[in-house]
Write a protein that holds these residues in place. Structure first.
Motif, PDB file in Angstrom:
ATOM      1  N   CYS A   1      22.909  26.174  89.202  1.00  0.00           N
ATOM      2  CA  CYS A   1      22.747  25.139  88.174  1.00  0.00           C
ATOM      3  C   CYS A   1      21.273  24.936  87.846  1.00  0.00           C
ATOM      4  CB  CYS A   1      23.354  23.830  88.669  1.00  0.00           C
ATOM      5  SG  CYS A   1      23.071  22.466  87.542  1.00  0.00           S
ATOM      6  N   ILE A   2      20.940  24.996  86.573  1.00  0.00           N
ATOM      7  CA  ILE A   2      19.540  24.783  86.161  1.00  0.00           C
ATOM      8  C   ILE A   2      19.356  23.399  85.538  1.00  0.00           C
ATOM      9  CG2 ILE A   2      18.967  27.227  85.847  1.00  0.00           C
ATOM     10  CD1 ILE A   2      19.512  26.771  82.824  1.00  0.00           C
ATOM     11  N   ARG A   3      20.344  22.551  85.675  1.00  0.00           N
ATOM     12  CA  ARG A   3      20.306  21.175  85.157  1.00  0.00           C
ATOM     13  C   ARG A   3      20.008  21.139  83.659  1.00  0.00           C
ATOM     14  NH1 ARG A   3      17.875  16.988  89.392  1.00  0.00           N
ATOM     15  NH2 ARG A   3      19.594  15.797  88.593  1.00  0.00           N
ATOM     16  N   CYS A   4      20.725  21.964  82.950  1.00  0.00           N
ATOM     17  CA  CYS A   4      20.561  21.927  81.489  1.00  0.00           C
ATOM     18  C   CYS A   4      21.419  20.820  80.870  1.00  0.00           C
ATOM     19  CB  CYS A   4      20.950  23.271  80.878  1.00  0.00           C
ATOM     20  SG  CYS A   4      22.721  23.620  80.977  1.00  0.00           S
ATOM     21  N   TYR A   5      22.398  20.337  81.637  1.00  0.00           N
ATOM     22  CA  TYR A   5      23.302  19.251  81.226  1.00  0.00           C
ATOM     23  C   TYR A   5      24.246  19.615  80.087  1.00  0.00           C
ATOM     24  CZ  TYR A   5      20.397  16.445  84.261  1.00  0.00           C
ATOM     25  OH  TYR A   5      19.719  15.974  85.343  1.00  0.00           O
ATOM     26  N   ALA A   6      24.388  20.899  79.820  1.00  0.00           N
ATOM     27  CA  ALA A   6      25.349  21.299  78.773  1.00  0.00           C
ATOM     28  C   ALA A   6      26.754  20.866  79.155  1.00  0.00           C
ATOM     29  CB  ALA A   6      25.294  22.810  78.571  1.00  0.00           C
ATOM     30  N   CYS A   7      27.063  20.923  80.474  1.00  0.00           N
ATOM     31  CA  CYS A   7      28.416  20.539  80.895  1.00  0.00           C
ATOM     32  C   CYS A   7      28.660  19.058  80.613  1.00  0.00           C
ATOM     33  CB  CYS A   7      28.661  20.882  82.362  1.00  0.00           C
ATOM     34  SG  CYS A   7      27.424  20.245  83.491  1.00  0.00           S
TER      35      CYS A   7
END
Ligand code: SF4
Ligand code: SF4
Length: 212
Positions: A189-195
């Motif tokens: 997880c790269i913490r892009c917050y797309a989810c």
């Protein structure tokens, strides 16, 4: 699909012309065939840009969150999964039913735009036929569960097979194995917050992850 596409445009144009809705949410074509994206029409003429095709996979329901503090009446096209998203928003008091005009489409299943993009990229040529998205292969609710009018032939849900085998595998692991499993998943997880952005259940106004 062409027939449904035309009907969606007709309904949207009619509702916008009669001022039954202030805007109508559907999809429009992107640069490439598989790059379909959400589209909001505000005039009857804009309804002509709407498409309904094999790649209308994006769930439109969480787009309603943009309007939760307003008064607009909103028309929206839903497949089975989008309609369940709307139920979630109604249950969470994020929008009221009176503000919505819901056009349901019995969903034939959508193709996977990522596989189409991969096919197109030259990196990994697959067969010409792009397969259905994984989530559509075992869809239990292709027919809208909430609507004001409905389009298309009702579909028979695929209820065969074991739906929760992956969950069962996880439950059968020891606590340490389960921890290792999630650690591995989350390590990517790269913490892009797309989810978070696509999830209709992620509708808190202040997200705990913004502060961590
Ligand atoms: S087949 Fe089911 S999961 Fe797939 S887009 Fe249609 S309603 Fe959604
Ligand atoms: S989509 Fe979610 S899980 Fe995936 S990298 Fe982004 S934040 Fe992490």
């Amino acid at each position: 699909m062409t027939d449904i596409n035309n009907k969606i445009r007709e309904i949207a144009a009619r509702l916008l012309k009669d001022k039954q809705v202030d805007l109508f949410m559907a999809w429009e074509k992107g640069e490439l065939d598989y790059q379909v994206k959400p589209y909001f029409a505000r005039t009857p003429e804009e309804a002509d840009r709407m498409v309904f095709n094999d790649y209308c996979i994006q769930n439109l329901s969480n787009g309603l969150l943009k309007f939760r503090d307003g008064q607009e009446k909103i028309g929206i096209v839903v497949k089975g999964c989008d309609s369940r998203g709307i139920v979630r928003l109604l249950e969470d008091n994020q929008i009221t039913r009176e503000r919505l005009y819901i056009v349901g489409v019995c969903c034939p299943g959508m193709k996977d735009p990522l596989k189409a993009a991969l096919n197109d990229s030259g990196f990994k040529k697959q067969s010409k036929d792009v397969p259905l998205a994984d989530k559509c292969l075992k869809c239990r609710q292709p027919n809208p569960v909430i609507y004001d009018e409905i389009l298309g032939q009702e579909r028979v849900p695929d209820v065969a097979g074991e739906r929760f085998s992956l969950v069962r595998d996880l439950e059968n692991k020891t606590p340490d194995e389960r921890y290792a499993f999630f650690e591995d998943i989350l390590s990517r997880c790269i913490r892009c917050y797309a989810c978070r952005q696509v999830c209709v259940a992620c509708n808190c106004r202040t997200c705990i992850f913004d502060d961590t």
